[in-house]
Design a protein around this motif. Structure first.
Motif, short mmCIF file in Angstrom:
data_model
loop_
_atom_site.label_atom_id
_atom_site.label_comp_id
_atom_site.label_asym_id
_atom_site.label_seq_id
_atom_site.Cartn_x
_atom_site.Cartn_y
_atom_site.Cartn_z
N LEU A 18 -9.41 -71.47 -22.17
CA LEU A 18 -8.33 -71.12 -21.24
C LEU A 18 -7.43 -72.32 -20.96
CD1 LEU A 18 -10.42 -68.85 -18.89
CD2 LEU A 18 -8.42 -68.10 -20.19
N ASP A 19 -8.04 -73.48 -20.76
CA ASP A 19 -7.25 -74.70 -20.53
C ASP A 19 -6.34 -74.99 -21.72
OD1 ASP A 19 -8.51 -75.02 -18.07
OD2 ASP A 19 -9.77 -76.71 -18.71
N THR A 22 -3.46 -72.59 -21.73
CA THR A 22 -2.48 -72.96 -20.69
C THR A 22 -1.66 -74.15 -21.14
OG1 THR A 22 -3.87 -72.05 -18.95
CG2 THR A 22 -2.22 -73.67 -18.29
N THR A 31 5.33 -71.11 -17.91
CA THR A 31 4.37 -71.39 -16.84
C THR A 31 4.13 -70.19 -15.92
OG1 THR A 31 6.14 -72.24 -15.43
CG2 THR A 31 4.97 -73.84 -16.83
N GLN A 33 2.75 -67.26 -16.58
CA GLN A 33 1.51 -66.52 -16.79
C GLN A 33 0.35 -67.12 -16.03
OE1 GLN A 33 0.56 -65.63 -20.87
NE2 GLN A 33 -1.53 -65.05 -20.40
N TRP A 34 0.07 -68.40 -16.26
CA TRP A 34 -1.11 -69.03 -15.67
C TRP A 34 -0.80 -70.31 -14.91
CZ3 TRP A 34 -4.38 -68.37 -20.68
CH2 TRP A 34 -4.97 -67.10 -20.69
N HIS A 39 -7.66 -74.28 -15.81
CA HIS A 39 -8.57 -73.27 -15.24
C HIS A 39 -9.87 -73.92 -14.81
CE1 HIS A 39 -6.18 -69.77 -16.65
NE2 HIS A 39 -5.75 -70.67 -17.52
N SER A 42 -10.17 -74.94 -11.17
CA SER A 42 -9.99 -73.92 -10.14
C SER A 42 -11.34 -73.30 -9.77
CB SER A 42 -9.05 -72.82 -10.64
OG SER A 42 -9.13 -71.68 -9.82
N ARG A 45 -11.37 -69.59 -10.50
CA ARG A 45 -11.44 -69.23 -11.92
C ARG A 45 -12.83 -69.52 -12.48
NH1 ARG A 45 -9.04 -65.56 -15.20
NH2 ARG A 45 -7.93 -66.52 -16.91
N CYS A 127 -2.41 -57.30 -19.03
CA CYS A 127 -1.94 -58.62 -19.46
C CYS A 127 -0.65 -58.96 -18.75
CB CYS A 127 -1.75 -58.66 -20.97
SG CYS A 127 -0.37 -57.67 -21.59
N PHE A 128 -0.26 -60.20 -18.88
CA PHE A 128 1.00 -60.69 -18.34
C PHE A 128 2.15 -59.99 -19.06
CE2 PHE A 128 4.40 -64.00 -18.46
CZ PHE A 128 4.70 -63.98 -17.10
N TRP A 160 3.43 -61.84 -9.91
CA TRP A 160 2.91 -61.92 -11.28
C TRP A 160 3.06 -60.52 -11.87
CZ3 TRP A 160 -0.98 -59.83 -14.39
CH2 TRP A 160 -1.37 -60.58 -15.49
#
Length: 169
Positions: A18-19, A22, A31, A33-34, A39, A42, A45, A127-128, A160
């Motif tokens: 995930l990182d 991102t 930027t 979306q996440w 992550h 967080s 997360r 999803c986004f 979002w």
């Protein structure tokens, strides 16, 4: 690619995927979306991915390297409830270095198998939906159709924008 059930010990590796995703989005100026923060830093997360590991987290490996992750379980609280039994995809993320190798498609095929094994004929995912809509188009290319659009309110930030997609098996 080998797909296997993952446990809590894989949570840091999934957070790293995930990182990486991102970082890739941020490098392209995407930027919404996440955000921009990793992550893995967080607590919310980390707790979420740990919960996924307890409920239904699968990872894909190639040559001993984690290249993707898939989580299935109950629908996210911010989407409308299903009207029939379903398999809900809570997370799909792939390693950017494996882009173009159909890692996501193989993981989605695994989700389809899980749905069939569970005796359900519907899969949903959200999803986004912001930006240029590329993520929605990706799921459509995988056989999903748009169901309902939604927005998640955020404090001091724009909502979002999300899209629920459905696939009948």
């Amino acid at each position: 690619m080998m797909i296997r059930r993952a446990g809590r010990d894989e949570v840091p590796a999934v957070l790293a995927l995930l990182d990486g995703a991102t970082e890739w989005l941020v490098a392209r100026g995407q930027t919404e979306q996440w955000g921009t923060a990793p992550h893995s830093t967080s607590p919310r997360r980390v707790a979420q991915i740990t919960g996924f590991a307890d409920d239904g987290l699968w990872v894909g490996e190639t040559d001993g390297r984690l290249v993707g992750a898939l989580a299935v379980g109950a629908a996210m609280e911010y989407v409308p409830p299903a009207t029939e039994p379903e398999l809900y995809i809570r997370l799909l993320v792939t390693e950017r270095a494996s882009a173009g190798q159909n890692v996501g498609g193989v993981l989605l095929d695994h989700a389809r198998e899980l749905a069939r094994d569970a005796g359900v004929s519907v899969m949903r995912v959200d999803c986004f939906a912001g930006g240029d809509g590329a993520l929605v188009r990706y799921y459509e290319s995988q056989g999903f159709t748009r169901d309902v659009a939604f927005a998640v309110p955020r404090v001091n930030e724009p909502d979002w924008l999300g899209q629920v997609l459905v696939q009948r098996l």
